[in-house]
Each structure stands twice: as structure tokens, then as C-alpha cells.
Design an enzyme around this catalytic site. Structure first.
Site, PDB file in Angstrom:
ATOM      1  N   LYS A   1       0.828  -1.214   0.000  1.00  0.00           N
ATOM      2  CA  LYS A   1       0.000   0.000   0.000  1.00  0.00           C
ATOM      3  C   LYS A   1       0.858   1.257   0.000  1.00  0.00           C
ATOM      4  O   LYS A   1       0.554   2.224  -0.692  1.00  0.00           O
ATOM      5  CB  LYS A   1      -0.947  -0.005   1.199  1.00  0.00           C
ATOM      6  CG  LYS A   1      -2.032  -1.074   1.119  1.00  0.00           C
ATOM      7  CD  LYS A   1      -3.043  -0.948   2.235  1.00  0.00           C
ATOM      8  CE  LYS A   1      -3.923   0.257   2.052  1.00  0.00           C
ATOM      9  NZ  LYS A   1      -4.732   0.206   0.831  1.00  0.00           N
ATOM     10  N   GLY A   2       1.925   1.264   0.776  1.00  0.00           N
ATOM     11  CA  GLY A   2       2.779   2.444   0.813  1.00  0.00           C
ATOM     12  C   GLY A   2       3.448   2.714  -0.516  1.00  0.00           C
ATOM     13  O   GLY A   2       3.419   3.841  -1.034  1.00  0.00           O
ATOM     14  N   ALA A   3       4.047   1.683  -1.097  1.00  0.00           N
ATOM     15  CA  ALA A   3       4.739   1.848  -2.378  1.00  0.00           C
ATOM     16  C   ALA A   3       3.759   2.209  -3.483  1.00  0.00           C
ATOM     17  O   ALA A   3       4.070   3.029  -4.360  1.00  0.00           O
ATOM     18  CB  ALA A   3       5.501   0.574  -2.731  1.00  0.00           C
TER      19      ALA A   3
ATOM     20  N   GLY B   1     -16.692   2.441  -3.726  1.00  0.00           N
ATOM     21  CA  GLY B   1     -16.493   1.683  -4.947  1.00  0.00           C
ATOM     22  C   GLY B   1     -17.087   2.384  -6.150  1.00  0.00           C
ATOM     23  O   GLY B   1     -16.852   3.572  -6.385  1.00  0.00           O
TER      24      GLY B   1
ATOM     25  N   GLY C   1     -18.934   5.957  -5.784  1.00  0.00           N
ATOM     26  CA  GLY C   1     -18.278   7.237  -5.586  1.00  0.00           C
ATOM     27  C   GLY C   1     -17.591   7.342  -4.247  1.00  0.00           C
ATOM     28  O   GLY C   1     -17.173   6.337  -3.662  1.00  0.00           O
TER      29      GLY C   1
ATOM     30  N   GLY D   1      -7.581   1.897  -4.514  1.00  0.00           N
ATOM     31  CA  GLY D   1      -7.705   2.658  -3.287  1.00  0.00           C
ATOM     32  C   GLY D   1      -6.447   3.441  -2.964  1.00  0.00           C
ATOM     33  O   GLY D   1      -6.517   4.579  -2.459  1.00  0.00           O
ATOM     34  N   ASP D   2      -5.294   2.852  -3.258  1.00  0.00           N
ATOM     35  CA  ASP D   2      -4.033   3.541  -3.000  1.00  0.00           C
ATOM     36  C   ASP D   2      -3.876   4.757  -3.912  1.00  0.00           C
ATOM     37  O   ASP D   2      -3.429   5.825  -3.468  1.00  0.00           O
ATOM     38  CB  ASP D   2      -2.861   2.577  -3.205  1.00  0.00           C
ATOM     39  CG  ASP D   2      -2.927   1.394  -2.247  1.00  0.00           C
ATOM     40  OD1 ASP D   2      -3.347   1.601  -1.088  1.00  0.00           O
ATOM     41  OD2 ASP D   2      -2.577   0.269  -2.644  1.00  0.00           O
TER      42      ASP D   2
END
Length: 292
Positions: A43-45, A199, A202, A229-230
């Protein structure tokens, strides 16, 4: 509008091993006919790569192992334009995510944290004009330390969902969750500002339990939702920090997230943030991005 945003991502770096299948397996079930791929993730990357490609000055704080996967993950971030000088090489295997993606783009993910358990802030400084975005694939102690040490804007993507210390909820300038995570974390009703994603329906911004903005999702043909999401988190943080109003920032972030679901990669290419602003013609998907 010209983007002027310095963003530091503190979070996970994973090597993604993905099986694409016709449908997700039930418990105890084996499904054949899958396609296997390996790609950079975490998620961070994912958030760092998206932020840099959207045009923010981006650095990442994280950790990888002294293995081939770690070197590959660092190179992927460099290629995206991320400053990797604060990513540590530690005595542990690089984090790994095992992912199954079905024909509709839905997924199941199991994460082996590896080096992500050793991410630290020793020797790291944060500037007042620098936004910081983090997630919950690193230790909660580190999230709490960020709440104490970051002098400027702090955004927390509270995923995977788990209870947050009160000092983190009170300190965060922005918390980002999906609708399931929002329902699992009632403490967010008291937060300054929460972005909730729905999703294909919106996303919304909620201030201390009251919705202040909503934006419909941009149309998309889903291929994979793994990095969407990221990408949304990175884009929303950039938009708000660049002076966009709540609804316009949501619209731009939705457009970025919709572009992400049309790419199998968790770290897809993006046009600059300005092209996703309301009223702009949305960039089309490249032929190379079409599913096989």
C-alpha cells in the site's frame, strides 16, 4: 492548475504475486486456469508511485530486505520518480503479498509483512510544508509516532481496518477508509475529516460525522481493484493540499481511482494530476493496458 505538493509516504513495500482467475475460490476450493504475474506492490509503495506519477514531489520511508525482490521494488519506485533515500535495507525478507484477482477485478489478498515490520523513523525529519500519508500495513506504534512527530498535514489510510489510538484519530488531518472500514471503526465519527470510498458509487468527505461533500465515481471497466484505493489516497491528498475544494478533490481522486482499476498493475502509469480535474476530458486507456 499547477500541482505544488511535497508528499512523504510512510508505509509498506511488497512484492506482489498475483494469480488472475475466472472467479475467486471458495474456502477449501482449488481453481485452475489461472495466469501468474509478479509486480511491485504494498500500500505504501503503491501510494508513493501514484503520487510521483501524478506530479507530486514524493519520497518514501519504508524497508526492504537484502534480496533480489527488495532491489526490484526499489528500482520500480525510482522509475516512478520516488525519492528512495529513506528506504532502509534490513535483515528480513522483503514483504510479499499473495493476490487472487477474478474476471470482474475483485480480489483476495494475504500479506506477509517481512521487512515492513522493521520500518522506523531514525534520522528522518519532516518539514512543516510537507504532507505525510501513511497506512496500517506498518506497526501501530509507528503510526502513533508519526502523529506525534509530523508538524504538517497528516493523512492516514486506515486500512487494513483496525482500531486506532485516540491520539491518531485526534491528530490526523485526513483519514481515508472504504465503506466497510468506516462501519468497523465507529471512532471515526469524531475525526476532523474522513474520506469514505463506496467503490463504483463514488466517495464522500465527512467532517466530525457530517457529510460535507460527495462525488460520483468516474465510469470504468474494471480489470483489477488492487491499487485503486491507494491511487485514490494519493490523489485526494494531493488535491486537498493543492487547494482544491472538497467536491473537486473527490472528483479528481475518483477519476484517478477509476483509471487505476482499468490496469492490472498495482502501480499503473498515470497522467499528471491536472488531467483528472473536473471538466477535463479523462485520459483514455492505452492499448497496452487492455486485458488479454
Amino acid at each position: 492548475m499547477t500541482i505544488d505538493c511535497s508528499l512523504t509516504i510512510v508505509g509498506s513495500i511488497n512484492a506482489d504475486i498475483t494469480a488472475t482467475t475466472s472467479r475467486l475460490p471458495a474456502a477449501g476450493e482449488t481453481i485452475g486456469g489461472g495466469r501468474l504475474s509478479r509486480s511491485p506492490g504494498g500500500k505504501g509503495a503503491n501510494q508513493a508511485a501514484a503520487a510521483a506519477r501524478l506530479g507530486a514531489r514524493t519520497r518514501m520511508i519504508g524497508a526492504v530486505g537484502a534480496d533480489a525482490e527488495g532491489q526490484a521494488m526499489l528500482q520500480a519506485l525510482r522509475t516512478a520518480g520516488v525519492d528512495v533515500s529513506d528506504i532502509a535495507e534490513v535483515d528480513a525478507e522483503t514483504g510479499t503479498a499473495l493476490i487472487i484477482v477474478d474476471a470482474a477485478g475483485e480480489n483476495q489478498i494475504a500479506v506477509c509483512e517481512g521487512a515492513n515490520a522493521l520500518v522506523g523513523l531514525d534520522g528522518v525529519e519532516f518539514a512543516k510544508n510537507e504532507a505525510v500519508l501513511t497506512q496500517l500495513e506498518i506497526s501501530m506504534d509507528l503510526i502513533t509516532e508519526l502523529a506525534d512527530r509530523v508538524p504538517g498535514f497528516l493523512a492516514v489510510n486506515a486500512a487494513p481496518a483496525q482500531p486506532l489510538p485516540a491520539e491518531v484519530v485526534d491528530r490526523a488531518d485526513l483519514l481515508i477508509v472504504n465503506e466497510t472500514e468506516y462501519s468497523l471503526l465507529p471512532q471515526l465519527q469524531e475525526a476532523k475529516l474522513v474520506a469514505v470510498t463506496y467503490g463504483a458509487r463514488g466517495s464522500a468527505l465527512v467532517a466530525r460525522g457530517t457529510q460535507i461533500a460527495f462525488a460520483e465515481a468516474a465510469p470504468a471497466i474494471p480489470v483489477s481493484t488492487v491499487g485503486a484505493g491507494d491511487a485514490f489516497c494519493a490523489a485526494l491528498t494531493i488535491g486537498l493540499r493543492s487547494g482544491l475544494g472538497p467536491e473537486a478533490a473527490l472528483q479528481a481522486a475518483n477519476a484517478v481511482g477509476s483509471a487505476a482499476v482499468e490496469d492490472i498493475s498495482a502501480q499503473p502509469e498515470f497522467d499528471r494530476f491536472e488531467t483528472y480535474l473536473p471538466g477535463r476530458e479523462r485520459p483514455g486507456r492505452l492499448e497496452s493496458d487492455e486485458p488479454e
